[in-house]
Scaffold this active site. Sequence first.
Site, PDB file in Angstrom:
ATOM      1  N   ASN A  87       0.835  -1.196   0.000  1.00  0.00           N
ATOM      2  CA  ASN A  87       0.000   0.000   0.000  1.00  0.00           C
ATOM      3  C   ASN A  87       0.869   1.247   0.000  1.00  0.00           C
ATOM      4  OD1 ASN A  87      -2.326  -1.608   0.233  1.00  0.00           O
ATOM      5  ND2 ASN A  87      -2.107  -1.728   2.454  1.00  0.00           N
ATOM      6  N   GLY A  93      -4.134   3.070   1.491  1.00  0.00           N
ATOM      7  CA  GLY A  93      -4.388   2.387   2.758  1.00  0.00           C
ATOM      8  C   GLY A  93      -3.148   2.187   3.614  1.00  0.00           C
ATOM      9  N   GLN A  94      -2.067   2.926   3.317  1.00  0.00           N
ATOM     10  CA  GLN A  94      -0.841   2.758   4.104  1.00  0.00           C
ATOM     11  C   GLN A  94      -1.006   3.407   5.478  1.00  0.00           C
ATOM     12  OE1 GLN A  94       2.761   4.220   2.219  1.00  0.00           O
ATOM     13  NE2 GLN A  94       4.081   3.264   3.764  1.00  0.00           N
ATOM     14  N   HIS A 100       6.385  -2.095   3.267  1.00  0.00           N
ATOM     15  CA  HIS A 100       6.192  -3.490   3.674  1.00  0.00           C
ATOM     16  C   HIS A 100       5.322  -4.173   2.639  1.00  0.00           C
ATOM     17  CE1 HIS A 100       3.330  -0.778   5.638  1.00  0.00           C
ATOM     18  NE2 HIS A 100       2.417  -1.716   5.421  1.00  0.00           N
ATOM     19  N   LEU A 101       5.677  -5.398   2.375  1.00  0.00           N
ATOM     20  CA  LEU A 101       4.925  -6.232   1.448  1.00  0.00           C
ATOM     21  C   LEU A 101       4.043  -7.156   2.274  1.00  0.00           C
ATOM     22  CD1 LEU A 101       4.710  -6.957  -1.596  1.00  0.00           C
ATOM     23  CD2 LEU A 101       6.503  -8.671  -1.188  1.00  0.00           C
TER      24      LEU A 101
HETATM   25  P1  AMP Z   1      -0.496  -0.820   5.987  1.00  0.00           P
HETATM   26  O1  AMP Z   1      -1.891  -0.438   6.401  1.00  0.00           O
HETATM   27  O2  AMP Z   1      -0.395  -1.330   4.582  1.00  0.00           O
HETATM   28  O3  AMP Z   1       0.482   0.300   6.287  1.00  0.00           O
HETATM   29  O4  AMP Z   1      -0.119  -2.057   6.874  1.00  0.00           O
HETATM   30  C1  AMP Z   1       0.419  -1.960   8.157  1.00  0.00           C
HETATM   31  C2  AMP Z   1       0.244  -3.308   8.773  1.00  0.00           C
HETATM   32  O5  AMP Z   1       1.089  -3.394   9.913  1.00  0.00           O
HETATM   33  C3  AMP Z   1      -1.179  -3.587   9.269  1.00  0.00           C
HETATM   34  O6  AMP Z   1      -1.680  -4.746   8.611  1.00  0.00           O
HETATM   35  C4  AMP Z   1      -1.006  -3.774  10.761  1.00  0.00           C
HETATM   36  O7  AMP Z   1      -1.860  -4.762  11.297  1.00  0.00           O
HETATM   37  C5  AMP Z   1       0.448  -4.169  10.864  1.00  0.00           C
HETATM   38  N1  AMP Z   1       1.071  -3.879  12.139  1.00  0.00           N
HETATM   39  C6  AMP Z   1       1.007  -2.731  12.854  1.00  0.00           C
HETATM   40  N2  AMP Z   1       1.731  -2.827  13.979  1.00  0.00           N
HETATM   41  C7  AMP Z   1       2.280  -4.059  13.979  1.00  0.00           C
HETATM   42  C8  AMP Z   1       3.136  -4.773  14.879  1.00  0.00           C
HETATM   43  N3  AMP Z   1       3.587  -4.217  16.010  1.00  0.00           N
HETATM   44  N4  AMP Z   1       3.487  -6.039  14.554  1.00  0.00           N
HETATM   45  C9  AMP Z   1       3.037  -6.625  13.431  1.00  0.00           C
HETATM   46  N5  AMP Z   1       2.248  -5.996  12.535  1.00  0.00           N
HETATM   47  C10 AMP Z   1       1.861  -4.745  12.802  1.00  0.00           C
END
Ligand code: AMP
Length: 114
Positions: A87, A93-94, A100-101
């Site tokens: 994203n 939706g980021q 991150h993938l």
């Molecule tokens: P995005 O919305 O594409 O930026 O994805 C961020 C992702 O990071 C989401 O799916 C969250 O659930 C995940 N996330 C946030 N904090 C953590 C954490 N401490 N450990 C693992 N995943 C996380």
Amino acid sequence: MSDCLFCKINNGEIPAEILYQDDEVSVFRDVSPQAPVHFLVIPKKHISTLNDLQPDDAMVIGKMMLTAKMVASDQGVSESGYRTVMNCNSDGGQTVYHIHLHVLAGRQLEWPPG
Ligand code: AMP
């Protein structure tokens, strides 16, 4: 970057369920899984968004995809299939500003995404 959540996971300051790690990438389970298998592949280098990628980052982006493939195999979802998503910024939706993938698997995923 000192105030970045995923940099803190990279350096062990914040715990995560690590599935794989090397000098270039970390892989850990998403804390809020959207599928039975949901893990994130991140670079060790802090890159905020896809918009910040530079030509020098081509290797690490390729490494992220190859790592996704390897961990998907380790998780036993290669044959059933999986989805990779990255994203970018608000409309994409980021929510965490360290690229991150997402790798999602273990159920039938819908297309197009909502
Ligand atoms: P995005 O919305 O594409 O930026 O994805 C961020 C992702 O990071 C989401 O799916 C969250 O659930 C995940 N996330 C946030 N904090 C953590 C954490 N401490 N450990 C693992 N995943 C996380």
